[in-house]
Scaffold this motif. Structure first.
Motif, PDB file in Angstrom:
ATOM      1  N   ILE A  48       0.865  -1.290   0.046  1.00 53.50           N
ATOM      2  CA  ILE A  48      -0.009  -0.286  -0.147  1.00 53.50           C
ATOM      3  C   ILE A  48       0.845   1.197   0.004  1.00 53.50           C
ATOM      4  CG2 ILE A  48      -1.756   1.245   1.295  1.00 53.50           C
ATOM      5  CD1 ILE A  48      -2.826  -1.238   2.306  1.00 53.50           C
ATOM      6  N   ILE A  49       1.733   1.174   0.845  1.00 55.50           N
ATOM      7  CA  ILE A  49       2.746   2.207   0.960  1.00 55.50           C
ATOM      8  C   ILE A  49       3.489   2.671  -0.342  1.00 55.50           C
ATOM      9  CG2 ILE A  49       4.930   3.544   2.102  1.00 55.50           C
ATOM     10  CD1 ILE A  49       3.702   1.849   4.916  1.00 55.50           C
ATOM     11  N   THR A  50       4.100   1.604  -0.826  1.00 54.14           N
ATOM     12  CA  THR A  50       5.021   1.640  -1.936  1.00 54.14           C
ATOM     13  C   THR A  50       3.908   2.112  -3.296  1.00 54.14           C
ATOM     14  OG1 THR A  50       6.287  -0.070  -1.288  1.00 54.14           O
ATOM     15  CG2 THR A  50       6.193   0.571  -3.771  1.00 54.14           C
ATOM     16  N   VAL A  51       2.776   1.485  -3.532  1.00 55.55           N
ATOM     17  CA  VAL A  51       1.800   2.030  -4.602  1.00 55.55           C
ATOM     18  C   VAL A  51       1.543   3.471  -4.517  1.00 55.55           C
ATOM     19  CG1 VAL A  51      -0.311   1.728  -5.840  1.00 55.55           C
ATOM     20  CG2 VAL A  51       1.153  -0.156  -5.167  1.00 55.55           C
ATOM     21  N   PHE A  52       1.114   3.934  -3.175  1.00 55.93           N
ATOM     22  CA  PHE A  52       0.544   5.322  -3.195  1.00 55.93           C
ATOM     23  C   PHE A  52       1.657   6.395  -2.890  1.00 55.93           C
ATOM     24  CE2 PHE A  52      -3.100   2.905  -2.331  1.00 55.93           C
ATOM     25  CZ  PHE A  52      -4.200   3.557  -2.858  1.00 55.93           C
ATOM     26  N   VAL A  53       2.751   5.960  -2.583  1.00 52.38           N
ATOM     27  CA  VAL A  53       4.063   6.905  -2.654  1.00 52.38           C
ATOM     28  C   VAL A  53       4.450   7.180  -4.226  1.00 52.38           C
ATOM     29  CG1 VAL A  53       6.408   7.085  -2.330  1.00 52.38           C
ATOM     30  CG2 VAL A  53       5.053   6.564  -0.497  1.00 52.38           C
ATOM     31  N   VAL A  54       4.317   5.983  -4.984  1.00 49.14           N
ATOM     32  CA  VAL A  54       4.862   6.274  -6.562  1.00 49.14           C
ATOM     33  C   VAL A  54       3.667   6.859  -7.178  1.00 49.14           C
ATOM     34  CG1 VAL A  54       4.741   5.008  -8.522  1.00 49.14           C
ATOM     35  CG2 VAL A  54       5.895   4.102  -6.521  1.00 49.14           C
ATOM     36  N   ILE A  55       2.308   6.625  -6.568  1.00 47.59           N
ATOM     37  CA  ILE A  55       1.190   7.487  -7.293  1.00 47.59           C
ATOM     38  C   ILE A  55       1.515   8.890  -7.049  1.00 47.59           C
ATOM     39  CG2 ILE A  55      -1.073   8.247  -7.205  1.00 47.59           C
ATOM     40  CD1 ILE A  55      -1.783   5.283  -6.866  1.00 47.59           C
ATOM     41  N   VAL A  58       4.481  10.417  -9.058  1.00 43.10           N
ATOM     42  CA  VAL A  58       4.397  10.420 -10.579  1.00 43.10           C
ATOM     43  C   VAL A  58       3.309  11.646 -10.821  1.00 43.10           C
ATOM     44  CG1 VAL A  58       2.792   9.189 -12.426  1.00 43.10           C
ATOM     45  CG2 VAL A  58       4.448   7.731 -11.330  1.00 43.10           C
ATOM     46  N   ARG A  59       2.164  11.799 -10.120  1.00 43.75           N
ATOM     47  CA  ARG A  59       1.355  12.823 -10.021  1.00 43.75           C
ATOM     48  C   ARG A  59       2.015  14.222  -9.921  1.00 43.75           C
ATOM     49  NH1 ARG A  59      -4.137  12.215  -7.191  1.00 43.75           N
ATOM     50  NH2 ARG A  59      -4.479  14.256  -8.364  1.00 43.75           N
ATOM     51  N   GLN A  60       2.908  14.295  -8.912  1.00 43.44           N
ATOM     52  CA  GLN A  60       3.561  15.418  -8.815  1.00 43.44           C
ATOM     53  C   GLN A  60       4.524  15.766  -9.891  1.00 43.44           C
ATOM     54  OE1 GLN A  60       5.641  15.279  -4.918  1.00 43.44           O
ATOM     55  NE2 GLN A  60       7.065  17.149  -5.716  1.00 43.44           N
ATOM     56  N   MET A  61       5.142  14.849 -10.566  1.00 44.48           N
ATOM     57  CA  MET A  61       5.982  15.097 -11.966  1.00 44.48           C
ATOM     58  C   MET A  61       5.040  15.615 -13.048  1.00 44.48           C
ATOM     59  SD  MET A  61       9.212  12.140 -11.625  1.00 44.48           S
ATOM     60  CE  MET A  61       7.742  10.648 -11.623  1.00 44.48           C
ATOM     61  N   GLN A  62       3.769  15.086 -12.966  1.00 45.83           N
ATOM     62  CA  GLN A  62       2.837  15.523 -14.131  1.00 45.83           C
ATOM     63  C   GLN A  62       2.288  16.623 -13.847  1.00 45.83           C
ATOM     64  OE1 GLN A  62      -0.110  12.356 -14.000  1.00 45.83           O
ATOM     65  NE2 GLN A  62       0.850  11.035 -15.183  1.00 45.83           N
ATOM     66  N   ASN A  63       2.109  17.263 -12.948  1.00 41.38           N
ATOM     67  CA  ASN A  63       1.526  18.633 -12.482  1.00 41.38           C
ATOM     68  C   ASN A  63       2.363  19.565 -11.939  1.00 41.38           C
ATOM     69  OD1 ASN A  63      -0.980  17.213 -13.312  1.00 41.38           O
ATOM     70  ND2 ASN A  63      -1.175  16.333 -11.240  1.00 41.38           N
TER      71      ASN A  63
END
Length: 315
Positions: A48-55, A58-63
């Protein structure tokens, strides 16, 4: 909810399900075992931690866009902002250092008991007992011990008959093959066959003393065949002019200068077992796990001459 978050939730649910099925379907399963339950909880939390840290990143890099003052230095017009280190990173870095100091001094000090340490002490004690018991063994008894060492350690690559399993390892019935002679003459060697760093030069450092010229391809071919044939046949003149100054006229080597290339000797085999050897067909590892007497015994067995395949089949 965007596609990235939805994909993360689906992936997390799938990984948690697979983890649960894997643990639950194993022998014993959970069955109230606190260790297994903690392992499952840790696996779920990690996913859970790994997936949502990656999300998140990734969103931070996009926006997100970088802001702040640039450093004066730049590399190919690529600069860095004067942004402080993120608080979370700083806390994790300092926390890891503190944990490391605690682990090595209090949590698991380097002088604490360990099963590996106990095993190493037991091995040392056994080796000392072995060395004392077999210190004086010589002659046929030493060769018999060497046969046991050969079967346990050497036949995996060299075969029970010592012929090298179709070229996967050296044929121990002959001192050296023509291919290996050519490889050593061409590329040089530093296999510590004398037990020390005494490298043989490559072909650029080998000269025919009769002609004064560097050794040629034709001379390499003929001397390789001569050495591989047990110092017999065509090539004696080339050997005398190029090789004998170090290896001796009979190829039996010179102390502190060059190894015996006419036959296996106990000292030669011990050095190969101690340091390993690189040849034309690959690299043989060292056998440091063998104690001195075991290496001496294997060397005695090989130097005495391995039995032929027919002899093995007749036993």
């Amino acid at each position: 909810m965007n596609k990235l978050t939805l994909g993360g939730i689906i992936f997390t649910a799938l990984m948690v399900l697979l983890t649960w099925l894997s643990i639950g379907g194993s022998k014993g399963g959970l069955n109230g075992d606190i260790v297994n339950m903690l392992a499952v909880a840790g696996a779920v939390a990690l996913v859970i931690i790994t997936v949502f840290v990656v999300i998140k990143y990734v969103r931070q890099m996009q926006n997100d866009t970088a802001t702040g003052d640039l450093e004066e230095a730049s590399w190919d017009d690529i600069g860095e902002y004067k942004n402080p280190v993120p608080m979370g990173w700083a806390i994790m870095f300092l926390g890891t250092m503190i944990w490391g100091v605690w682990y090595w001094t209090m949590g698991y000090p380097v002088n604490a008991y360990s099963q590996i340490g106990e095993y190493n002490e037991d091995v040392k004690a056994h080796d000392a007992k072995f060395a004392k018991k077999y210190a004086d063994i010589q002659g046929n008894e030493l060769i018999k011990m060497g046969e046991s060492v050969f079967i346990a350690e050497c036949k995996v690559c060299h075969g029970a008959d010592g012929k090298g399993l179709d070229g996967k390892a050296a044929n121990l019935h002959t001192r050296i093959s023509a291919e290996n002679v050519k490889n050593v003459v061409t590329n040089g060697s530093n296999n510590q066959l004398l037990g020390t760093e005494m490298p043989m030069p490559d072909r650029n450092g080998l000269f025919n003393m009769d002609t004064g010229a560097p050794i040629t391809d034709a001379e390499i071919d003929v001397v390789a065949s001569y050495v591989a044939n047990g110092m017999q046949g065509e090539g004696a003149d080339v050997f005398a002019a190029v090789c004998s100054s170090c290896h001796g006229a009979d190829g039996k080597g010179m102390e502190y200068v060059a190894p015996d290339i006419a036959e296996f000797t106990p000292a030669l085999v011990v050095n190969v077992l101690s340091h390993g050897k690189k040849g034309v067909i690959g690299k043989m590892p060292s056998f440091a796990r063998l104690n001195d007497k075991q290496r001496e015994a294997a060397a005695a067995y090989i130097s005495a001459g391995l039995p032929d395949t027919d002899d093995l089949e007749g036993e």
